[in-house]
Structures are given as structure tokens and as C-alpha cells.
Design a protein around this motif. Structure first.
Motif, PDB file in Angstrom:
ATOM      1  N   ARG A   1      -9.920  14.250   4.581  1.00  0.00           N
ATOM      2  CA  ARG A   1      -9.529  15.013   3.385  1.00  0.00           C
ATOM      3  C   ARG A   1      -9.451  16.477   3.786  1.00  0.00           C
ATOM      4  O   ARG A   1     -10.326  16.981   4.488  1.00  0.00           O
TER       5      ARG A   1
ATOM      6  N   ASP B   1      -7.465   4.655   5.816  1.00  0.00           N
ATOM      7  CA  ASP B   1      -6.528   4.414   4.729  1.00  0.00           C
ATOM      8  C   ASP B   1      -5.373   3.636   5.342  1.00  0.00           C
ATOM      9  O   ASP B   1      -4.748   4.115   6.299  1.00  0.00           O
ATOM     10  N   ALA B   2      -5.141   2.437   4.858  1.00  0.00           N
ATOM     11  CA  ALA B   2      -4.116   1.544   5.412  1.00  0.00           C
ATOM     12  C   ALA B   2      -4.335   1.311   6.903  1.00  0.00           C
ATOM     13  O   ALA B   2      -3.391   1.192   7.672  1.00  0.00           O
TER      14      ALA B   2
ATOM     15  N   LEU C   1       0.815  -1.211   0.000  1.00  0.00           N
ATOM     16  CA  LEU C   1       0.000   0.000   0.000  1.00  0.00           C
ATOM     17  C   LEU C   1       0.857   1.273   0.000  1.00  0.00           C
ATOM     18  O   LEU C   1       0.392   2.334  -0.393  1.00  0.00           O
TER      19      LEU C   1
ATOM     20  N   ASN D   1      -4.695  14.062   2.262  1.00  0.00           N
ATOM     21  CA  ASN D   1      -5.397  13.180   3.190  1.00  0.00           C
ATOM     22  C   ASN D   1      -4.557  13.144   4.456  1.00  0.00           C
ATOM     23  O   ASN D   1      -3.485  12.538   4.470  1.00  0.00           O
TER      24      ASN D   1
ATOM     25  N   SER E   1      -6.889   6.290  10.533  1.00  0.00           N
ATOM     26  CA  SER E   1      -7.943   7.271  10.331  1.00  0.00           C
ATOM     27  C   SER E   1      -7.380   8.547   9.693  1.00  0.00           C
ATOM     28  O   SER E   1      -6.405   9.127  10.171  1.00  0.00           O
ATOM     29  N   HIS E   2      -8.014   8.960   8.593  1.00  0.00           N
ATOM     30  CA  HIS E   2      -7.618  10.146   7.827  1.00  0.00           C
ATOM     31  C   HIS E   2      -8.840  11.030   7.575  1.00  0.00           C
ATOM     32  O   HIS E   2      -9.973  10.571   7.670  1.00  0.00           O
TER      33      HIS E   2
ATOM     34  N   GLN F   1      -3.629  12.307   8.370  1.00  0.00           N
ATOM     35  CA  GLN F   1      -3.925  11.447   9.503  1.00  0.00           C
ATOM     36  C   GLN F   1      -4.607  12.332  10.551  1.00  0.00           C
ATOM     37  O   GLN F   1      -4.241  13.493  10.725  1.00  0.00           O
TER      38      GLN F   1
END
Length: 148
Positions: free
Chosen positions: A144, A137-138, A44, A114, A141-142, A116
Motif C-alpha cells: 500500500r 493480491d491475485a 479478479l 496498491n 506481491s503488493h 506491485q
């Protein structure tokens, strides 16, 4: 373009980096931060964008690589990583200033990233605003964020 930030007699130089020429430094920082520290799976972390985007590389006063980030040609910032022992020493700030100047020199009307969730306040200092809800994402928590 090189940007210097001084704090506590330490200087950080930020410069454009080539994926081909600086791959060892760029990968080393991202592997340390994202893969080993945060547990991001290698598949990723590495993508097709690395070879065609603009990379920034921050080095300490001894020319040791300590941080990196990238700018995609669509105005997306990403993969900002600072080695643990250099966090809180303005390396991330130096990288952000460099990226913002680079985006401005390319006449990008807005930039996105994006973030964290724990880094939201850092990006807000540069004028970024959260748009939307948190997402994973991976496994991290993220949100935008955008700067116009």
C-alpha cells in the motif's frame, strides 16, 4: 484535459476515457497486461468500480491505445497497465501526471494505491510512500502506498 509527453519523437496523449465508449481499448490493455501476461484470473480483474470511476487512456502518435489507469472517487489509483512494447517509454509517467492532476482538480487531499512490489520505485518518484507490509493480491506481491 490531455497531457502530451515526448521522447524519441514519439508522443503520448492521455485523456479521460469512458468505460462505455472506450471499453474495447481499456479492456484490451488490461487483458493483455494483467490476465495474459501476469496471470490474473479474469474474475479478479473486472469489478463493480469500472463503471463509476475515472479512467485514463494513453495513446501513441498514431492514436493506438497503449496504457490505462483508473481513479476511484475515494482517491485510490489502480489498474495501471502499459503494453509491454511501450514500457520504459514514459507512458506510465504520462498516466501518473494525468491522474495526479485529476485528483488535484477534484481537491482530493491524499491518494493511495496498491503497487506491485517491482513498481515501488516508480511510484516513489511521484512522492508516494509505502505504508505497511507486502501482501498478495491475485497472487502478486503488493504494498500500500500513499501520497498526501
Amino acid at each position: 484535459m490531455t497531457l502530451f509527453v515526448k521522447k524519441d519523437l514519439s508522443a503520448y496523449a492521455v485523456r479521460a476515457a469512458s468505460w462505455h465508449e472506450d471499453i474495447q481499448a481499456l479492456r484490451g490493455i488490461r487483458e493483455a497486461v494483467f490476465i495474459r501476461e501476469q496471470g490474473v484470473p479474469p474474475e479478479l480483474e473486472w469489478d463493480e468500480f469500472d463503471m463509476n470511476c475515472i479512467h485514463a487512456l494513453a495513446s501513441d502518435s498514431a492514436a493506438n491505445p497503449v496504457g490505462t489507469a483508473r481513479l476511484l472517487l475515494d482517491g485510490s489509483f489502480g489498474r495501471m497497465a502499459v503494453l509491454r512494447e511501450f514500457r520504459g517509454k514514459r507512458v506510465g509517467t504520462a498516466l501518473m501526471h494525468w491522474l495526479l492532476r485529476e485528483a488535484e482538480s477534484r481537491q482530493m487531499q491524499h491518494v493511495t494505491l496498491n503497487a506491485q512490489v517491482q513498481a515501488i520505485e516508480f511510484y516513489k518518484k511521484f512522492g508516494f510512500q509505502v505504508t505497511g507490509k507486502a501482501f498478495l493480491d491475485a497472487g502478486i506481491s503488493h504494498v500500500r502506498m500513499v501520497l498526501r
